[in-house]
Each structure stands twice: as structure tokens, then as C-alpha cells.
Design a protein around this motif. Structure first.
Motif, mmCIF file in Angstrom:
data_model
loop_
_atom_site.group_PDB
_atom_site.id
_atom_site.type_symbol
_atom_site.label_atom_id
_atom_site.label_comp_id
_atom_site.label_asym_id
_atom_site.label_seq_id
_atom_site.Cartn_x
_atom_site.Cartn_y
_atom_site.Cartn_z
ATOM 1 N N MET A 89 46.774 -1.820 -18.791
ATOM 2 C CA MET A 89 46.115 -0.780 -18.592
ATOM 3 C C MET A 89 46.014 -0.117 -19.008
ATOM 4 N N THR A 90 44.020 0.415 -18.398
ATOM 5 C CA THR A 90 43.175 2.079 -19.580
ATOM 6 C C THR A 90 43.231 2.966 -18.589
ATOM 7 N N ASP A 91 43.685 3.775 -19.722
ATOM 8 C CA ASP A 91 43.075 5.029 -18.865
ATOM 9 C C ASP A 91 41.915 5.667 -18.723
ATOM 10 N N THR A 92 41.425 5.665 -17.119
ATOM 11 C CA THR A 92 39.956 5.594 -17.441
ATOM 12 C C THR A 92 39.360 7.049 -18.066
ATOM 13 N N SER A 93 40.161 7.894 -18.371
ATOM 14 C CA SER A 93 39.860 8.660 -19.112
ATOM 15 C C SER A 93 39.519 8.351 -20.687
ATOM 16 N N ALA A 94 40.004 7.882 -21.033
ATOM 17 C CA ALA A 94 39.668 7.393 -22.797
ATOM 18 C C ALA A 94 37.840 6.617 -22.504
ATOM 19 N N LEU A 95 37.811 6.175 -21.483
ATOM 20 C CA LEU A 95 36.709 5.630 -21.552
ATOM 21 C C LEU A 95 35.479 6.371 -22.043
ATOM 22 N N ASP A 96 34.415 5.850 -22.580
ATOM 23 C CA ASP A 96 33.396 6.500 -22.717
ATOM 24 C C ASP A 96 32.404 6.932 -21.508
ATOM 25 N N PRO A 97 31.616 8.111 -21.818
ATOM 26 C CA PRO A 97 31.643 8.199 -20.392
ATOM 27 C C PRO A 97 30.729 8.235 -19.401
ATOM 28 N N GLU A 98 29.869 7.383 -20.037
ATOM 29 C CA GLU A 98 29.291 5.768 -19.556
ATOM 30 C C GLU A 98 29.890 4.649 -18.224
ATOM 31 N N ASP A 99 30.682 4.222 -18.896
ATOM 32 C CA ASP A 99 31.699 3.960 -18.591
ATOM 33 C C ASP A 99 32.265 4.345 -17.383
ATOM 34 N N ARG A 100 33.089 5.594 -18.268
ATOM 35 C CA ARG A 100 33.894 6.018 -16.695
ATOM 36 C C ARG A 100 32.709 6.248 -15.619
ATOM 37 N N ILE B 27 30.355 4.286 -14.000
ATOM 38 C CA ILE B 27 30.235 3.110 -13.627
ATOM 39 C C ILE B 27 31.204 2.622 -12.860
ATOM 40 N N VAL B 28 32.810 2.757 -13.192
ATOM 41 C CA VAL B 28 33.373 2.779 -12.298
ATOM 42 C C VAL B 28 34.106 4.024 -11.415
ATOM 43 N N THR B 29 33.802 4.593 -11.710
ATOM 44 C CA THR B 29 33.732 5.774 -10.366
ATOM 45 C C THR B 29 32.988 5.915 -9.654
ATOM 46 N N LEU B 30 31.153 5.018 -9.921
ATOM 47 C CA LEU B 30 30.779 4.390 -9.105
ATOM 48 C C LEU B 30 30.749 3.305 -7.880
ATOM 49 N N ALA B 31 31.134 2.786 -8.719
ATOM 50 C CA ALA B 31 31.934 1.262 -8.255
ATOM 51 C C ALA B 31 32.418 1.581 -7.153
ATOM 52 N N ARG B 32 33.720 1.931 -7.791
ATOM 53 C CA ARG B 32 35.368 2.569 -6.602
ATOM 54 C C ARG B 32 34.955 3.594 -5.934
ATOM 55 N N VAL C 120 33.604 -3.488 -11.734
ATOM 56 C CA VAL C 120 34.294 -3.837 -10.746
ATOM 57 C C VAL C 120 35.345 -3.296 -10.124
ATOM 58 N N VAL C 121 35.483 -2.705 -8.983
ATOM 59 C CA VAL C 121 36.155 -2.210 -8.183
ATOM 60 C C VAL C 121 37.395 -2.818 -7.131
ATOM 61 N N THR C 122 38.432 -4.229 -7.513
ATOM 62 C CA THR C 122 38.663 -5.180 -6.512
ATOM 63 C C THR C 122 40.296 -5.135 -6.664
ATOM 64 N N GLU C 123 40.722 -6.418 -5.827
ATOM 65 C CA GLU C 123 42.283 -5.633 -6.162
ATOM 66 C C GLU C 123 42.614 -7.655 -6.770
ATOM 67 N N VAL D 214 36.826 -4.229 -15.779
ATOM 68 C CA VAL D 214 37.650 -4.396 -14.028
ATOM 69 C C VAL D 214 39.365 -3.488 -13.265
ATOM 70 N N ALA D 215 38.680 -2.811 -12.940
ATOM 71 C CA ALA D 215 39.701 -1.172 -11.915
ATOM 72 C C ALA D 215 39.963 -2.475 -10.694
ATOM 73 N N GLY D 216 40.990 -1.513 -10.960
ATOM 74 C CA GLY D 216 41.712 -1.505 -8.955
ATOM 75 C C GLY D 216 41.979 -0.633 -8.694
ATOM 76 N N PRO D 217 41.935 -0.538 -7.375
ATOM 77 C CA PRO D 217 41.342 0.747 -5.898
ATOM 78 C C PRO D 217 41.512 2.075 -6.088
ATOM 79 N N ASP D 218 42.282 2.444 -7.312
ATOM 80 C CA ASP D 218 42.705 3.397 -7.649
ATOM 81 C C ASP D 218 41.679 4.323 -8.508
ATOM 82 N N GLY D 219 41.448 3.369 -9.699
ATOM 83 C CA GLY D 219 40.263 3.020 -10.187
ATOM 84 C C GLY D 219 40.896 2.803 -12.049
ATOM 85 N N THR D 220 42.208 2.542 -11.684
ATOM 86 C CA THR D 220 42.211 2.149 -13.074
ATOM 87 C C THR D 220 42.138 0.822 -13.977
ATOM 88 N N VAL D 221 40.926 1.298 -15.052
ATOM 89 C CA VAL D 221 40.966 -0.305 -15.549
ATOM 90 C C VAL D 221 41.847 -0.897 -16.280
#
Length: 117
Positions: free
Chosen positions: A1-12, A14-19, A76-79, A103-110
Motif C-alpha cells: 500500500m502507498t500513502d497517497t500523501s506521499a505521491l507527487d501532487p499531480e499523481d495525487r 488524478i487519484v482524487t479525480l478518479a475516486r 484507476v480506483v477499483t476494487e 491502482v487505488a482502492g475505493p478509499d483512495g489508497t494506492v
């Protein structure tokens, strides 16, 4: 699991937008891609009787239809635990084999970062 806050802001972003797309539209998956100019394209799963596209395929199609020449990243946010071969192929067609797919879960965790390759 990846802490989303540790992502590059631009990657964070797109994860937020996908979620958000997944939650807002009540679909199984949400996706976002970023093109070579930094523009983002957001989509959810398309499930019509005559047309079935994953969220990632739809986001890539939206980028192409809007004139994007390449992709920098996709999310992508997916189960699901991984991205399908068809989804990786869509990203690869526009972005190349090395394009990262978050690839992130529904909670946004990569959970994983794959490449389109």
C-alpha cells in the motif's frame, strides 16, 4: 500500500479525480489520465447494452477525442487488485509502455503502481 500523501501532487490529483468520478456516478470504477500538457480527463465505467468500456478505457478515449498526443500518467480506483490487460493496452497506445498506472482502492489508497507495458 502507498500513502497517497506521499505521491507527487499531480499523481495525487488524478487519484482524487478518479475516486470522485467513481463515487459521484455510482460506478464500479473511476479513472483519470493526465496528458503531456498536464490536462486531465476523468471518467467512470460505461455499461450500456451496446457499449461496454472500463473507466480507464473511457478516460483514454476522452483524452484522444480531446486531442491529447500522449499520456504522462493514469489512475484507476477499483476494487480489483490489478489493471486488466485491455486497460494497460489503452494506456500504452497513447502513452507508451512506460506510462505509470496507479491502482487505488475505493478509499483512495494506492495499492500498486503498474506500467502500461
Amino acid at each position: 500500500m502507498t500513502d497517497t500523501s506521499a505521491l507527487d501532487p499531480e499523481d495525487r490529483k488524478i487519484v482524487t479525480l478518479a475516486r470522485s468520478a467513481r463515487a459521484r456516478n455510482g460506478v464500479p470504477e473511476g479513472a483519470a489520465v493526465r496528458d503531456e500538457t498536464g490536462r486531465t480527463y476523468v471518467a467512470g465505467t460505461v455499461a450500456l447494452a451496446s457499449l461496454k468500456l472500463s473507466a480507464l478505457q473511457t478516460a483514454v478515449a476522452m483524452a484522444v477525442a480531446s486531442g491529447a498526443a500522449s499520456l504522462e500518467a493514469a489512475a484507476v480506483v477499483t476494487e480489483a487488485e490489478t489493471v486488466t490487460a485491455e486497460d494497460r493496452a489503452a494506456v500504452r497506445d497513447l502513452g507508451g509502455a512506460g506510462t505509470p498506472v496507479l491502482v487505488a482502492g475505493p478509499d483512495g489508497t494506492v495499492r500498486a503502481t503498474e506500467t502500461a507495458g
